[in-house]
Design a protein around this motif. Structure first.
Motif, PDB file in Angstrom:
ATOM      1  N   HIS A 108       0.880  -1.188   0.000  1.00 54.63           N
ATOM      2  CA  HIS A 108       0.000   0.000   0.000  1.00 54.63           C
ATOM      3  C   HIS A 108       0.907   1.224   0.000  1.00 54.63           C
ATOM      4  O   HIS A 108       1.696   1.416   0.937  1.00 54.63           O
ATOM      5  CB  HIS A 108      -0.909   0.011   1.240  1.00 54.63           C
ATOM      6  N   HIS A 109       0.751   2.039  -1.095  1.00 51.43           N
ATOM      7  CA  HIS A 109       1.700   3.142  -1.220  1.00 51.43           C
ATOM      8  C   HIS A 109       1.009   4.348  -1.865  1.00 51.43           C
ATOM      9  O   HIS A 109       0.271   4.208  -2.853  1.00 51.43           O
ATOM     10  CB  HIS A 109       2.882   2.694  -2.090  1.00 51.43           C
ATOM     11  N   VAL A 110       1.218   5.518  -1.277  1.00 44.61           N
ATOM     12  CA  VAL A 110       0.721   6.776  -1.850  1.00 44.61           C
ATOM     13  C   VAL A 110       1.754   7.231  -2.853  1.00 44.61           C
ATOM     14  O   VAL A 110       2.870   7.640  -2.478  1.00 44.61           O
ATOM     15  CB  VAL A 110       0.497   7.842  -0.770  1.00 44.61           C
ATOM     16  N   ILE A 111       1.374   7.183  -4.139  1.00 48.53           N
ATOM     17  CA  ILE A 111       2.368   7.484  -5.166  1.00 48.53           C
ATOM     18  C   ILE A 111       2.371   8.969  -5.526  1.00 48.53           C
ATOM     19  O   ILE A 111       3.327   9.457  -6.125  1.00 48.53           O
ATOM     20  CB  ILE A 111       2.114   6.636  -6.409  1.00 48.53           C
ATOM     21  N   ASP A 112       1.288   9.724  -5.175  1.00 47.82           N
ATOM     22  CA  ASP A 112       1.264  11.163  -5.446  1.00 47.82           C
ATOM     23  C   ASP A 112       0.640  11.858  -4.254  1.00 47.82           C
ATOM     24  O   ASP A 112      -0.602  11.901  -4.124  1.00 47.82           O
ATOM     25  CB  ASP A 112       0.446  11.458  -6.718  1.00 47.82           C
ATOM     26  N   PRO A 113       1.437  12.408  -3.347  1.00 50.43           N
ATOM     27  CA  PRO A 113       0.897  13.011  -2.130  1.00 50.43           C
ATOM     28  C   PRO A 113      -0.012  14.202  -2.421  1.00 50.43           C
ATOM     29  O   PRO A 113      -0.926  14.483  -1.660  1.00 50.43           O
ATOM     30  CB  PRO A 113       2.140  13.424  -1.360  1.00 50.43           C
ATOM     31  N   GLN A 114       0.215  14.943  -3.548  1.00 54.53           N
ATOM     32  CA  GLN A 114      -0.580  16.141  -3.834  1.00 54.53           C
ATOM     33  C   GLN A 114      -2.027  15.777  -4.161  1.00 54.53           C
ATOM     34  O   GLN A 114      -2.968  16.448  -3.754  1.00 54.53           O
ATOM     35  CB  GLN A 114       0.038  16.914  -4.993  1.00 54.53           C
ATOM     36  N   THR A 115      -2.186  14.697  -4.906  1.00 52.99           N
ATOM     37  CA  THR A 115      -3.540  14.297  -5.305  1.00 52.99           C
ATOM     38  C   THR A 115      -4.063  13.120  -4.495  1.00 52.99           C
ATOM     39  O   THR A 115      -5.166  12.643  -4.777  1.00 52.99           O
ATOM     40  CB  THR A 115      -3.540  13.922  -6.797  1.00 52.99           C
ATOM     41  N   SER A 116      -3.252  12.656  -3.532  1.00 51.69           N
ATOM     42  CA  SER A 116      -3.615  11.485  -2.706  1.00 51.69           C
ATOM     43  C   SER A 116      -3.872  10.259  -3.560  1.00 51.69           C
ATOM     44  O   SER A 116      -4.774   9.455  -3.313  1.00 51.69           O
ATOM     45  CB  SER A 116      -4.852  11.782  -1.847  1.00 51.69           C
ATOM     46  N   LEU A 117      -3.099  10.133  -4.629  1.00 49.71           N
ATOM     47  CA  LEU A 117      -3.217   8.981  -5.511  1.00 49.71           C
ATOM     48  C   LEU A 117      -2.500   7.809  -4.842  1.00 49.71           C
ATOM     49  O   LEU A 117      -1.299   7.874  -4.526  1.00 49.71           O
ATOM     50  CB  LEU A 117      -2.612   9.284  -6.882  1.00 49.71           C
ATOM     51  N   THR A 118      -3.214   6.691  -4.667  1.00 48.59           N
ATOM     52  CA  THR A 118      -2.705   5.553  -3.901  1.00 48.59           C
ATOM     53  C   THR A 118      -2.909   4.281  -4.700  1.00 48.59           C
ATOM     54  O   THR A 118      -3.928   4.123  -5.399  1.00 48.59           O
ATOM     55  CB  THR A 118      -3.427   5.422  -2.561  1.00 48.59           C
ATOM     56  N   VAL A 119      -1.927   3.356  -4.577  1.00 53.26           N
ATOM     57  CA  VAL A 119      -2.056   2.044  -5.208  1.00 53.26           C
ATOM     58  C   VAL A 119      -1.903   0.985  -4.127  1.00 53.26           C
ATOM     59  O   VAL A 119      -1.189   1.176  -3.135  1.00 53.26           O
ATOM     60  CB  VAL A 119      -1.008   1.836  -6.319  1.00 53.26           C
ATOM     61  N   THR A 120      -2.600  -0.133  -4.318  1.00 52.55           N
ATOM     62  CA  THR A 120      -2.451  -1.292  -3.439  1.00 52.55           C
ATOM     63  C   THR A 120      -2.202  -2.522  -4.296  1.00 52.55           C
ATOM     64  O   THR A 120      -2.804  -2.659  -5.358  1.00 52.55           O
ATOM     65  CB  THR A 120      -3.705  -1.498  -2.583  1.00 52.55           C
ATOM     66  N   PHE A 121      -1.287  -3.343  -3.822  1.00 53.28           N
ATOM     67  CA  PHE A 121      -0.939  -4.583  -4.521  1.00 53.28           C
ATOM     68  C   PHE A 121      -1.054  -5.755  -3.557  1.00 53.28           C
ATOM     69  O   PHE A 121      -0.745  -5.630  -2.376  1.00 53.28           O
ATOM     70  CB  PHE A 121       0.501  -4.547  -5.049  1.00 53.28           C
ATOM     71  N   GLU A 122      -1.472  -6.871  -4.089  1.00 58.75           N
ATOM     72  CA  GLU A 122      -1.365  -8.143  -3.378  1.00 58.75           C
ATOM     73  C   GLU A 122      -0.613  -9.105  -4.286  1.00 58.75           C
ATOM     74  O   GLU A 122      -1.128  -9.541  -5.316  1.00 58.75           O
ATOM     75  CB  GLU A 122      -2.747  -8.703  -3.030  1.00 58.75           C
ATOM     76  N   LEU A 123       0.601  -9.373  -3.884  1.00 58.59           N
ATOM     77  CA  LEU A 123       1.492 -10.220  -4.685  1.00 58.59           C
ATOM     78  C   LEU A 123       1.838 -11.487  -3.921  1.00 58.59           C
ATOM     79  O   LEU A 123       1.938 -11.481  -2.687  1.00 58.59           O
ATOM     80  CB  LEU A 123       2.791  -9.473  -5.011  1.00 58.59           C
ATOM     81  N   PRO A 124       2.045 -12.587  -4.624  1.00 61.42           N
ATOM     82  CA  PRO A 124       2.539 -13.799  -3.926  1.00 61.42           C
ATOM     83  C   PRO A 124       3.974 -13.570  -3.435  1.00 61.42           C
ATOM     84  O   PRO A 124       4.738 -12.806  -4.022  1.00 61.42           O
ATOM     85  CB  PRO A 124       2.461 -14.880  -5.001  1.00 61.42           C
ATOM     86  N   SER A 125       4.283 -14.212  -2.329  1.00 65.01           N
ATOM     87  CA  SER A 125       5.640 -14.074  -1.782  1.00 65.01           C
ATOM     88  C   SER A 125       6.668 -14.517  -2.811  1.00 65.01           C
ATOM     89  O   SER A 125       6.473 -15.528  -3.498  1.00 65.01           O
ATOM     90  CB  SER A 125       5.781 -14.933  -0.518  1.00 65.01           C
ATOM     91  N   PRO A 126       7.750 -13.784  -2.958  1.00 66.10           N
ATOM     92  CA  PRO A 126       8.744 -14.167  -3.991  1.00 66.10           C
ATOM     93  C   PRO A 126       9.378 -15.526  -3.742  1.00 66.10           C
ATOM     94  O   PRO A 126       9.855 -16.158  -4.672  1.00 66.10           O
ATOM     95  CB  PRO A 126       9.776 -13.033  -3.903  1.00 66.10           C
ATOM     96  N   LEU A 127       9.375 -15.970  -2.462  1.00 60.81           N
ATOM     97  CA  LEU A 127       9.987 -17.275  -2.163  1.00 60.81           C
ATOM     98  C   LEU A 127       9.103 -18.430  -2.626  1.00 60.81           C
ATOM     99  O   LEU A 127       9.603 -19.534  -2.867  1.00 60.81           O
ATOM    100  CB  LEU A 127      10.259 -17.408  -0.667  1.00 60.81           C
ATOM    101  N   ASN A 128       7.765 -18.159  -2.721  1.00 63.28           N
ATOM    102  CA  ASN A 128       6.852 -19.231  -3.111  1.00 63.28           C
ATOM    103  C   ASN A 128       7.040 -19.634  -4.563  1.00 63.28           C
ATOM    104  O   ASN A 128       6.875 -20.801  -4.935  1.00 63.28           O
ATOM    105  CB  ASN A 128       5.405 -18.799  -2.883  1.00 63.28           C
ATOM    106  N   SER A 129       7.376 -18.672  -5.361  1.00 60.44           N
ATOM    107  CA  SER A 129       7.483 -18.949  -6.793  1.00 60.44           C
ATOM    108  C   SER A 129       8.875 -19.426  -7.206  1.00 60.44           C
ATOM    109  O   SER A 129       9.100 -19.759  -8.367  1.00 60.44           O
ATOM    110  CB  SER A 129       7.115 -17.680  -7.602  1.00 60.44           C
ATOM    111  N   TYR A 130       9.806 -19.439  -6.190  1.00 56.61           N
ATOM    112  CA  TYR A 130      11.179 -19.827  -6.543  1.00 56.61           C
ATOM    113  C   TYR A 130      11.348 -21.343  -6.402  1.00 56.61           C
ATOM    114  O   TYR A 130      10.975 -21.927  -5.388  1.00 56.61           O
ATOM    115  CB  TYR A 130      12.184 -19.109  -5.644  1.00 56.61           C
ATOM    116  N   GLN A 131      11.901 -21.997  -7.370  1.00 61.60           N
ATOM    117  CA  GLN A 131      12.164 -23.425  -7.373  1.00 61.60           C
ATOM    118  C   GLN A 131      13.594 -23.667  -7.851  1.00 61.60           C
ATOM    119  O   GLN A 131      14.080 -23.002  -8.766  1.00 61.60           O
ATOM    120  CB  GLN A 131      11.195 -24.165  -8.300  1.00 61.60           C
ATOM    121  N   PHE A 132      14.270 -24.617  -7.126  1.00 62.29           N
ATOM    122  CA  PHE A 132      15.640 -24.961  -7.495  1.00 62.29           C
ATOM    123  C   PHE A 132      15.645 -25.804  -8.749  1.00 62.29           C
ATOM    124  O   PHE A 132      14.878 -26.772  -8.870  1.00 62.29           O
ATOM    125  CB  PHE A 132      16.327 -25.745  -6.367  1.00 62.29           C
ATOM    126  N   SER A 133      16.530 -25.436  -9.619  1.00 66.94           N
ATOM    127  CA  SER A 133      16.715 -26.244 -10.828  1.00 66.94           C
ATOM    128  C   SER A 133      17.684 -27.389 -10.531  1.00 66.94           C
ATOM    129  O   SER A 133      18.356 -27.419  -9.490  1.00 66.94           O
ATOM    130  CB  SER A 133      17.253 -25.365 -11.968  1.00 66.94           C
TER     131      SER A 133
END
Length: 636
Positions: A108-133
Motif C-alpha cells: 500500500h503506497h501513496v504514489i502522489d501526495p498532492q492528489t492522494s493517488l494511492t495504489v495497493t498490490f497483493e502479490l505472492p511471496s517471492p519465495l513461493n514462486s522460486y524453485q531450485f533447478s
C-alpha cells in the motif's frame, strides 16, 4: 594422563562446536541475504510499475489503462490491484478466487501526495514462486559435500595432532615414573615432532650417561679392588671379602683357605721378559676359576705379586684335599721356559676353618701351611688341619636330602627376623632368616643347610614354606613389611612361580607388604636367563617390591639395577666393614649412590656393627641399614 585426554577431548569438541556455529551463522546470513534480495527485487518491480502508472495517469488519467495494465499485472503476478484517489477506486483488477495463490504480500503506497493517488498490490511471496533447478541442486550438493569433506579432513588432522600430544604426555609420564625404556619405545608419532625428537635425543643421551656412569663405577671399583695385571681381586678386595664371611670377628660357617705362591728364586728373579711373566701369571689365573665353578661365594684374589688366594666356603676336608691336588696338578701344566727349578717353584698352603674361628687366625694358619709346603723343597701342597670339624659337614648329599625332605614334611623350619632401620632410626621393614631343627632338636644354621638344599634341588620347596609362614602366620599379626630372600632355583621354578602368582592374586593387600630379595651373584651369572626377568616382572606387577643384596661383593657394573628397576639396593657387608676407616669403600658408595640418584632405588647397608660405621653411612647418603648395632636377629 587422564587430564591430558580430557583436555584434548574438550579441545576437539570446542573446535567442532565452533566450526558448527560458524557454519550455522554463515548459512543463516546467506539465507537472510537471499530472502532480503528477493523481497528487494520484488519491491523494485513494484516501484517500476508504480512509476509507469503515475506517468500514464498524469498524461491520460484512467483512460486506456485496460489496454496495457492487465497484461503487465499478470506479468508481475499481481493477484489484486486497486488505484485509489481520495479513497475512491479509480481502477481495480482482481484474479479469480480459484486461482489465487497463498502467502500473499500486501503493498500500500501513496504514489502522489498532492492528489492522494494511492495504489495497493497483493502479490505472492517471492519465495513461493522460486524453485531450485537441477543444476542449482547439483552445485548445492557439491558445496555441501566439499564442506563435509573438509570438515572431516580437518577433524582427522586435528585428532591426529592431539593424539600426538597425548603420546607426548604418555612419554612424559613414563619418564617421571622412571620407565626410560617404555618412554623410548613410545617415540613413534608424538606431536609436535620437534619436541618428540628432542625428548628422544635426551632419552638417548640419558641412557648413554647412565651407561657411562656404570662404566665409571666399574672403573672406580676396578682400580680400587682389582689387580691390574690379572684383573682379579687385589689384597684389599681379599680382606674385605674375608671380613664379610665373619660376624663379630668370627667366621659364620666352615670352609677352606688356599694360598698359592710361586718361588721367588725360581721365577721372579730370573732375567725373564716381563710380558712373559705376566702371560704366565695370567694363564695360572685362568686355570683356577673353572676348578671352583661348582662352589658358591668363592673368593679369588692376588694378595701379592707372588701369591694367589682362593677361599671356598662350605667345603669339607675331603673335598679340600681333592681340590688342592687338582689345583697343584693343573697349575703345573702351565710352562715357563725360564723357570730355574721345575721341581720346586709352586707351593700351596691350605687351612680349614669352621664357624667361630677368627679370620686373622685362619689366614695365619694358611700361611703356616704354605711355609710347611715350601720346606719340603718340592712342588707340593700342605693342609693345616686342627682336627675340629663339625659333624654336620661330614653328611653326604643323600643324607642331607633325606634330612631336608623330612624337615619339610614335618615343618621343622622356623623363622627369625632382623629390623632394617632408616636413617632416622624408624623401622623400614624386617628381613626374614630361616633355621631348621634336626632330630635332636639342635638348631642348624642357614649357612650350613642352604648350600646343601641348593645341591639337592630343594630350595624352591624350602623357600615356599618360608613364604607361606610369612604370609599366613607372621603378617596377620601386625602391619609390618617383610623381606624374603629368593634363590635362582626358586625364581626359575615354574611350580613356585605359578604358586606365588595365584597366592598373591588371592591376597593382594599382603603383596604390597612383601619385599623379595635376590643376590647380586644371580644377576652376574644368570643375567640373560629369560625366566629370571619374567619372574621379577611378575612379582613387581603383583605389588611386591624388589631388592638386590650383596652389592659390591663382586667387581661388576651396576647397569642391571636400572634394567630390573629395583626398589632397594643393599650393600654387602664387605663394603660396610670398617667403612669409616676405608676411603676407597666410601668412594665406591658415593659413586653408587650418585649413579642411582635418578632411579627409585633406595640404597641400604647390611652388617653394621658399630656406631662409626652407621654415622659414616648416613653421611655418605645411605638411607637405611641393618646389623648387630641396629638390631639383633630374633625369633619371629
Amino acid at each position: 594422563m587422564k587430564l591430558t585426554k580430557i583436555l584434548t577431548k574438550k579441545l576437539t569438541s570446542f573446535w567442532l562446536v565452533s566450526l558448527a556455529a560458524v557454519a550455522f551463522v554463515f548459512l543463516l546470513c546467506a539465507l537472510m541475504s537471499f530472502v532480503q534480495l528477493t523481497y528487494r527485487f520484488q519491491q523494485n518491480k513494484v516501484a517500476e510499475l508504480e512509476s509507469m502508472i503515475v506517468t500514464h495517469y498524469q498524461q491520460h488519467g484512467t483512460e486506456q489503462l485496460d489496454t496495457w495494465l492487465p497484461a503487465v499485472l499478470k506479468a508481475y503476478h499481481v493477484e489484486k490491484f486497486q488505484l485509489l484517489l481520495d479513497q475512491q477506486v479509480l481502477y481495480s483488477h482482481d484474479v479469480d478466487i480459484l486461482s489465487r495463490a497463498t502467502g500473499l504480500t500486501f503493498y500500500h503506497h501513496v504514489i502522489d501526495p498532492q492528489t492522494s493517488l494511492t495504489v495497493t498490490f497483493e502479490l505472492p511471496s517471492p519465495l513461493n514462486s522460486y524453485q531450485f533447478s537441477g543444476y542449482e541442486l547439483f552445485i548445492l550438493l557439491i558445496g555441501l559435500g566439499a564442506i563435509v569433506g573438509f570438515v572431516r579432513y580437518g577433524l582427522r588432522w586435528f585428532t591426529q595432532e592431539l593424539d600426538g600430544v597425548e603420546l607426548l604426555a604418555i612419554r612424559s609420564k613414563l619418564i617421571l615414573d622412571g620407565d626410560i625404556q617404555g618412554a623410548k619405545v613410545t617415540a613413534v608419532k608424538g606431536r609436535p615432532r620437534l619436541i618428540n625428537r628432542a625428548i628422544s635425543k635426551l632419552i638417548n643421551d640419558l641412557e648413554d650417561a647412565q651407561q657411562e656412569r656404570g662404566r665409571l663405577d666399574q672403573f672406580i671399583r676396578a682400580n680400587t679392588f682389582l689387580d691390574p695385571v690379572t684383573e682379579i681381586g687385589n689384597r684389599l678386595y681379599f680382606e674385605n671379602r674375608i671380613a664379610a664371611l665373619s660376624n663379630d670377628n668370627k667366621m659364620v660357617a666352615y670352609g677352606v683357605v688356599f694360598l698359592l705362591e710361586f718361588d721367588d728364586d725360581a721365577l721372579m728373579n730370573v732375567q725373564a721378559d716381563i710380558e712373559e711373566n705376566r702371560a704366565f701369571i695370567t694363564q695360572i689365573v685362568a686355570i683356577i676359576p673353572p676348578l671352583v665353578s661348582d662352589y658358591t661365594d668363592v673368593i679369588f684374589a692376588r694378595r701379592s705379586g707372588l701369591q694367589l688366594a682362593v677361599v671356598v666356603p662350605q667345603l669339607s676336608l675331603a673335598e679340600a684335599d681333592l681340590l688342592a691336588d687338582r689345583l697343584l696338578r693343573r697349575c703345573l701344566l702351565v710352562k715357563h721356559h725360564q723357570i730355574a727349578n721345575h721341581d720346586n717353584y709352586l707351593h700351596i698352603g691350605a687351612a680349614f676353618y669352621k664357624a667361630g674361628d677368627q679370620p686373622s687366625q685362619t689366614i695365619e694358619e694358611a700361611e703356616m701351611a704354605l711355609r710347611a709346603a715350601q720346606l719340603q723343597r718340592l712342588n707340593n701342597w700342605f693342609m693345616y688341619d686342627k682336627g675340629a670339624v663339625d659333624k654336620e659337614i661330614a653328611k653326604g648329599s643323600v643324607r642331607w636330602r633325606s634330612f631336608l625332605e623330612y624337615a619339610l614334611v614335618n615343618k621343622r623350619f622356623f623363622l627369625l627376623h632382623q629390623p632394617v632401620l632408616e636413617s632416622d632410626n624408624s623401622l623400614l621393614h624386617y628381613e626374614i632368616f630361616s633355621r631348621v631343627r634336626d632330630n635332636q632338636n639342635n638348631e642348624i644354621r642357614a649357612t650350613l643347610f642352604i648350600p646343601m638344599a641348593n645341591k639337592c634341588g630343594l630350595m624352591p620347596q624350602v623357600e615356599r614354606m618360608i613364604v607361606e609362614q610369612v604370609l599366613f602366620h607372621v603378617m596377620p599379626q601386625n602391619n609390618a613389611i617383610y623381606c624374603i630372600n629368593l634363590s635362582m632355583d626358586t625364581l626359575t621354578s615354574r611350580a613356585f612361580i605359578r604358586w606365588i602368582q595365584s597366592t598373591l592374586l588371592e591376597h593382594r593387600p599382603l603383596a604390597t607388604r612383601l619385599i623379595f630379595e635376590v643376590s647380586e651373584d644371580v644377576f652376574i651369572k644368570h643375567q640373560q636367563h629369560p625366566q629370571l626377568a619374567k619372574s621379577l616382572t611378575m612379582l613387581s606387577k603383583m605389588g611386591a617390591r624388589l631388592s638386590v643384596d650383596h652389592v659390591g661383593k663382586q667387581v661388576v657394573g651396576t647397569q642391571y639395577i636400572q634394567t630390573y628397576d629395583f626398589d632397594f639396593v643393599k650393600l654387602d657387608r664387605s663394603i660396610i666393614r670398617q667403612v669409616h676407616e676405608r676411603p676407597e669403600n666410601q668412594l665406591y658408595i658415593r659413586s653408587l649412590i650418585g649413579g642411582l640418584l635418578r632411579s627409585k632405588a633406595q640404597v641400604m647397608a647390611e652388617g653394621v656393627e658399630i656406631l662409626e660405621e652407621w654415622q659414616t653411612l648416613k653421611i655418605l647418603g645411605v638411607s637405611a641399614a641393618q646389623g648387630p648395632f641396629l638390631g639383633e636377629i630374633t625369633l619371629v
